[in-house]
Design a protein around this motif. Structure first.
Motif, mmCIF file in Angstrom:
data_model
loop_
_atom_site.group_PDB
_atom_site.id
_atom_site.type_symbol
_atom_site.label_atom_id
_atom_site.label_comp_id
_atom_site.label_asym_id
_atom_site.label_seq_id
_atom_site.Cartn_x
_atom_site.Cartn_y
_atom_site.Cartn_z
ATOM 1 N N ARG A 50 0.847 -1.213 0.000
ATOM 2 C CA ARG A 50 0.000 0.000 0.000
ATOM 3 C C ARG A 50 0.877 1.256 0.000
ATOM 4 N N GLY A 72 -0.657 12.921 8.872
ATOM 5 C CA GLY A 72 -1.099 11.698 9.558
ATOM 6 C C GLY A 72 -0.057 10.624 9.312
ATOM 7 N N ASP A 117 1.647 14.950 12.329
ATOM 8 C CA ASP A 117 0.615 14.127 12.979
ATOM 9 C C ASP A 117 -0.016 14.934 14.114
ATOM 10 N N HIS A 128 -1.550 13.630 16.797
ATOM 11 C CA HIS A 128 -1.471 12.974 18.103
ATOM 12 C C HIS A 128 -0.022 12.822 18.565
ATOM 13 N N ASN A 178 -2.612 19.752 13.696
ATOM 14 C CA ASN A 178 -3.811 19.261 13.009
ATOM 15 C C ASN A 178 -3.701 19.458 11.500
ATOM 16 N N GLY A 179 -3.768 18.377 10.764
ATOM 17 C CA GLY A 179 -3.851 18.425 9.298
ATOM 18 C C GLY A 179 -2.792 19.294 8.645
ATOM 19 N N ALA A 188 -3.034 9.504 4.041
ATOM 20 C CA ALA A 188 -3.328 8.076 3.854
ATOM 21 C C ALA A 188 -3.730 7.428 5.174
HETATM 22 C C1 LIG Z 1 -3.852 4.779 10.593
HETATM 23 S S1 LIG Z 1 -2.653 6.010 10.730
HETATM 24 C C2 LIG Z 1 -2.034 6.063 9.081
HETATM 25 C C3 LIG Z 1 -0.545 6.215 9.062
HETATM 26 C C4 LIG Z 1 0.046 6.359 7.666
HETATM 27 N N1 LIG Z 1 -0.417 7.568 7.025
HETATM 28 C C5 LIG Z 1 -0.283 5.169 6.820
HETATM 29 O O1 LIG Z 1 -1.087 5.299 5.889
HETATM 30 O O2 LIG Z 1 0.254 4.072 7.080
HETATM 31 C C6 LIG Z 1 -3.575 7.501 10.824
HETATM 32 C C7 LIG Z 1 -2.762 8.633 11.436
HETATM 33 O O3 LIG Z 1 -3.411 9.851 11.135
HETATM 34 C C8 LIG Z 1 -3.295 10.695 12.258
HETATM 35 N N2 LIG Z 1 -4.334 11.729 12.119
HETATM 36 C C9 LIG Z 1 -5.684 11.576 12.216
HETATM 37 N N3 LIG Z 1 -6.299 12.754 12.027
HETATM 38 C C10 LIG Z 1 -5.321 13.672 11.785
HETATM 39 C C11 LIG Z 1 -5.320 15.064 11.534
HETATM 40 N N4 LIG Z 1 -6.457 15.773 11.489
HETATM 41 N N5 LIG Z 1 -4.128 15.685 11.334
HETATM 42 C C12 LIG Z 1 -2.976 14.993 11.381
HETATM 43 N N6 LIG Z 1 -2.912 13.678 11.650
HETATM 44 C C13 LIG Z 1 -4.068 13.026 11.840
HETATM 45 C C14 LIG Z 1 -3.442 9.765 13.435
HETATM 46 O O4 LIG Z 1 -2.896 10.315 14.605
HETATM 47 C C15 LIG Z 1 -2.649 8.545 12.941
HETATM 48 O O5 LIG Z 1 -1.309 8.615 13.326
#
Ligand SMILES: C[S@@+](CC[C@H](N)C(=O)[O-])C[C@H]1O[C@@H](n2cnc3c(N)ncnc32)[C@H](O)[C@@H]1O
Length: 229
Positions: free
Chosen positions: A6, A24, A47, A49, A75-76, A91
């Motif tokens: 992926r 993220g 990220d 978090h 955030n974003g 992603a």
């Molecule tokens: C499931 S992980 C995906 C990690 C990587 N992008 C991948 O596709 O393997 C989702 C990540 O998005 C982050 N996330 C969710 N909402 C977000 C936002 N509004 N801004 C930044 N990061 C965010 C979460 O903290 C998490 O670390």
């Protein structure tokens, strides 16, 4: 460094030489790979978090790439300056979250040259958002990993809604290229629609609703598409 299929496919959709932002990022695998392979010289890993942010920081430090990858907590797209990233990858999140991120910072989104989006669910609203906000879908891929099918959408500035509404669900480029996993993808969409209609079928009111008619129409459109393959 070896990525899963992926993330490898997403990496393959990042043009060489750009500055990319992975929003993220979690573990920062993607920016680390792209910089290590010299596909990009500079990346931003964001990220919202703390845990994933620390994990990205540790991974970047372990790879000794702090000079090339800036890890940011926020955030974003708010972690970016306008025009700082040519390519933005979002992603592994739901479609609604992806749309919320793109909508929250129009001054940043509008200066991006390519978006690479991999919604875990609700890909159709993401495509609809792109097409109504001045983006055209230029490439799409399907990846099967550990029994799950992932959709990846690349979009660039450009105009025009889709004539055929069912392509928001299927993906216009997946349809155009007759992607090898297209049949499987459409069958999955059909199964999801049938399950929703079956659940709604338990209530007379639901069956009489406009939503039920809309879902039935969408199911029929998908079944017709399958017959054209
Ligand atoms: C499931 S992980 C995906 C990690 C990587 N992008 C991948 O596709 O393997 C989702 C990540 O998005 C982050 N996330 C969710 N909402 C977000 C936002 N509004 N801004 C930044 N990061 C965010 C979460 O903290 C998490 O670390």
């Amino acid at each position: 460094m070896k990525l899963g299929q992926r993330l490898q496919t997403i990496a393959g959709m990042v043009p060489a030489g750009v500055t990319m932002a992975d929003i993220g990022t979690d573990h920062a695998y993607l920016p680390i790979y792209l910089v290590k392979e010299k596909i990009v010289a500079r990346a931003i890993a964001g990220d919202v978090h703390h845990g994933p942010y620390l994990s990205a920081q540790n991974a970047v430090a372990a790879a000794q790439l702090e000079q090339y990858i800036s890890v940011r907590l926020g955030n974003g797209l708010a972690v970016l300056q306008p025009g700082e990233a040519d390519v933005v990858v979002i992603a592994g999140m739901g479609g609604a979250n992806i749309i919320a991120i793109l909508q929250a910072c129009p001054d940043i989104t509008s200066l991006v040259q390519r978006l690479i989006l991999q919604p875990m669910i609700a890909a159709a609203p993401v495509r609809l958002w792109l097409h109504t906000q001045g983006w055209q879908i230029v490439d799409e891929q399907l990846v099967q990993e550990e029994g799950k099918l992932y959709q990846i959408i690349a979009a660039e500035p450009g105009a025009g809604p889709l004539d055929d509404q069912s392509l928001y669900e299927i993906g216009p480029r997946l349809w155009q290229s007759r992607h090898p996993l297209l049949r499987l993808h459409i069958n999955e969409l059909i199964s999801q629609r049938r399950a929703v209609l079956l659940a709604m079928g338990g209530s007379d009111d639901a069956v009489k609703s406009a939503k039920y008619r809309e879902y039935t129409r969408k199911l029929n459109a998908l079944e017709e598409k399958l017959l054209c393959l």
